[in-house]
Design a protein around this motif. Sequence first.
Motif, mmCIF file in Angstrom:
data_model
loop_
_atom_site.group_PDB
_atom_site.id
_atom_site.type_symbol
_atom_site.label_atom_id
_atom_site.label_comp_id
_atom_site.label_asym_id
_atom_site.label_seq_id
_atom_site.Cartn_x
_atom_site.Cartn_y
_atom_site.Cartn_z
ATOM 1 N N ILE A 187 27.085 53.541 30.515
ATOM 2 C CA ILE A 187 26.535 55.366 31.007
ATOM 3 C C ILE A 187 25.565 54.504 32.242
ATOM 4 N N ASP A 188 25.049 53.509 32.286
ATOM 5 C CA ASP A 188 24.200 53.381 33.599
ATOM 6 C C ASP A 188 25.048 52.624 34.659
ATOM 7 N N LEU A 189 26.043 52.132 35.038
ATOM 8 C CA LEU A 189 26.686 51.607 35.609
ATOM 9 C C LEU A 189 26.749 52.550 36.685
ATOM 10 N N SER A 190 26.338 51.496 37.868
ATOM 11 C CA SER A 190 26.316 52.470 38.843
ATOM 12 C C SER A 190 27.637 52.255 39.777
ATOM 13 N N ASP A 191 27.654 53.257 40.879
ATOM 14 C CA ASP A 191 29.194 54.511 41.396
ATOM 15 C C ASP A 191 29.584 51.825 42.550
ATOM 16 N N GLU A 192 28.410 51.241 42.893
ATOM 17 C CA GLU A 192 27.895 50.702 43.650
ATOM 18 C C GLU A 192 28.653 49.410 43.282
ATOM 19 N N ASP A 193 28.070 49.308 42.004
ATOM 20 C CA ASP A 193 28.649 48.218 41.111
ATOM 21 C C ASP A 193 29.750 48.141 40.647
ATOM 22 N N TRP A 194 30.182 49.282 40.574
ATOM 23 C CA TRP A 194 31.868 49.449 40.066
ATOM 24 C C TRP A 194 32.735 48.960 41.276
ATOM 25 N N ALA A 195 32.443 49.888 42.084
ATOM 26 C CA ALA A 195 33.269 49.308 42.935
ATOM 27 C C ALA A 195 33.661 48.053 43.622
ATOM 28 N N ALA A 196 32.023 47.162 43.839
ATOM 29 C CA ALA A 196 32.074 46.001 43.949
ATOM 30 C C ALA A 196 33.203 45.067 42.837
ATOM 31 N N THR A 197 32.863 45.383 41.773
ATOM 32 C CA THR A 197 33.658 45.188 40.720
ATOM 33 C C THR A 197 35.211 44.697 40.833
ATOM 34 N N PHE A 198 35.519 46.411 41.155
ATOM 35 C CA PHE A 198 37.322 46.505 41.401
ATOM 36 C C PHE A 198 37.547 45.711 42.740
ATOM 37 N N ALA A 199 36.998 45.620 43.997
ATOM 38 C CA ALA A 199 37.147 45.561 44.977
ATOM 39 C C ALA A 199 37.052 43.746 45.476
ATOM 40 N N VAL A 200 36.657 42.928 44.238
ATOM 41 C CA VAL A 200 36.721 41.804 44.618
ATOM 42 C C VAL A 200 37.693 40.643 43.521
ATOM 43 N N ASN A 201 37.600 41.743 41.577
ATOM 44 C CA ASN A 201 37.804 40.859 40.630
ATOM 45 C C ASN A 201 39.171 41.553 40.594
ATOM 46 N N THR A 202 39.821 42.580 41.593
ATOM 47 C CA THR A 202 40.990 43.035 41.109
ATOM 48 C C THR A 202 41.938 43.648 43.023
ATOM 49 N N ASN A 203 41.100 44.434 43.448
ATOM 50 C CA ASN A 203 42.536 44.342 45.005
ATOM 51 C C ASN A 203 41.790 42.865 45.633
ATOM 52 N N GLY A 204 41.290 42.401 45.470
ATOM 53 C CA GLY A 204 40.744 41.112 46.277
ATOM 54 C C GLY A 204 42.265 40.305 45.398
ATOM 55 N N VAL A 205 42.650 39.926 44.080
ATOM 56 C CA VAL A 205 43.727 39.545 43.824
ATOM 57 C C VAL A 205 45.086 40.599 44.520
ATOM 58 N N PHE A 206 45.257 41.358 44.195
ATOM 59 C CA PHE A 206 46.253 42.266 45.262
ATOM 60 C C PHE A 206 45.992 42.096 46.082
ATOM 61 N N HIS A 207 45.915 41.649 47.232
ATOM 62 C CA HIS A 207 45.214 41.243 48.173
ATOM 63 C C HIS A 207 45.993 39.798 48.406
ATOM 64 N N VAL A 208 45.320 38.912 47.600
ATOM 65 C CA VAL A 208 46.278 37.499 47.846
ATOM 66 C C VAL A 208 47.606 37.112 47.099
ATOM 67 N N CYS A 209 48.061 37.724 46.558
ATOM 68 C CA CYS A 209 49.218 37.902 45.641
ATOM 69 C C CYS A 209 50.056 38.545 46.791
ATOM 70 N N ARG A 210 49.870 39.609 47.052
ATOM 71 C CA ARG A 210 51.309 40.836 47.611
ATOM 72 C C ARG A 210 51.708 39.691 49.015
ATOM 73 N N SER A 211 50.411 39.351 49.686
ATOM 74 C CA SER A 211 50.799 37.986 50.822
ATOM 75 C C SER A 211 51.535 36.984 50.295
ATOM 76 N N VAL A 212 50.872 36.407 49.182
ATOM 77 C CA VAL A 212 52.014 35.140 48.921
ATOM 78 C C VAL A 212 53.264 34.826 48.432
ATOM 79 N N ALA A 213 53.551 36.157 47.477
ATOM 80 C CA ALA A 213 53.989 36.767 46.666
ATOM 81 C C ALA A 213 55.627 37.525 47.940
ATOM 82 N N ARG A 214 54.777 38.027 48.706
ATOM 83 C CA ARG A 214 56.385 38.632 49.653
ATOM 84 C C ARG A 214 56.908 36.550 50.476
ATOM 85 N N ARG A 215 55.897 35.785 50.404
ATOM 86 C CA ARG A 215 56.827 34.380 51.190
ATOM 87 C C ARG A 215 57.618 34.059 50.334
#
Length: 278
Positions: free
Chosen positions: A114-142
């Motif tokens: 209930i105290d978590l900021s929008d910035e902290d939520w977005a930053a966490t997903f940007a690295v921990n989830t989106n970052g994994v998606f970016h890497v996996c998508r790129s290498v898995a295609r190849r």
Amino acid sequence: MAGQVHAEISAAPTGFAGELTGRFALVTGAGRGIGEAVVAALAGRGARVLATDLDADTVEKVAAQYDGGRVTARPLDVTDAAAVEALVEDTESAHGPLDIAVNVAGILRSAPAIDLSDEDWAATFAVNTNGVFHVCRSVARRMSARGAGSIVTVASNAAGIPRAGMSAYAASKAATAMFTKCLGLEVAAQGVRCNTVCPGSTLTDMQRGMWEESGADIEAARRSVIAGDLGAHRTGIPLGRIADPADIAEAVAFLASDRARHITLHDLYVDGGATLRG
């Protein structure tokens, strides 16, 4: 700090020293902690490693510990999809195909939900989830086009059990673990394996930072983690110790190797039994 884990596991366990000879691996978050330990484990088994991290100076220091070009360093912001794609394309053009990719880069922003900021939520997903998606998508295609490859994502045991004060981190890791499984299902027929390693409490800068933020004495905090906290609905660690980064890296190296050739879509919990998944 960079260099602390290199001496500990630079030599692979007897019998496994050359098992990754001829393989080329990409590791994100390689500048410290678990990522640095993964570099050591893979290089110690004969792999060439491209070590990446947002902190260019730190990852350069990691690479400098190895001779013969076994480990090279590149700065990488995994939240930048274009940068990830460019790095993978440039790397494969210059140095050959990637056989292994290990997602370690991650951040922790802790607070009650209930105290978590929008910035902290977005930053966490940007690295921990989106970052994994970016890497996996790129290498898995190849990898899929070549008919072989191994992707290992370092998630967390928090992906499978609620943790007070860690809602963004746990949710991002749960999303990442399920994404890795879905990807693995889609690329299995092309010979690409996708697995996750889920650490519990591990002696990294992230863990120490949590203790320091709480103002706790480090040794007392370590004992408290091992013992558990009924008030926080947190079990202790049955094996009675906190993991070293090397413990996690050994699990990653196994899943990346041919010893795990029939393992995919798997979550390997490396937490001393803390989630009682025994």
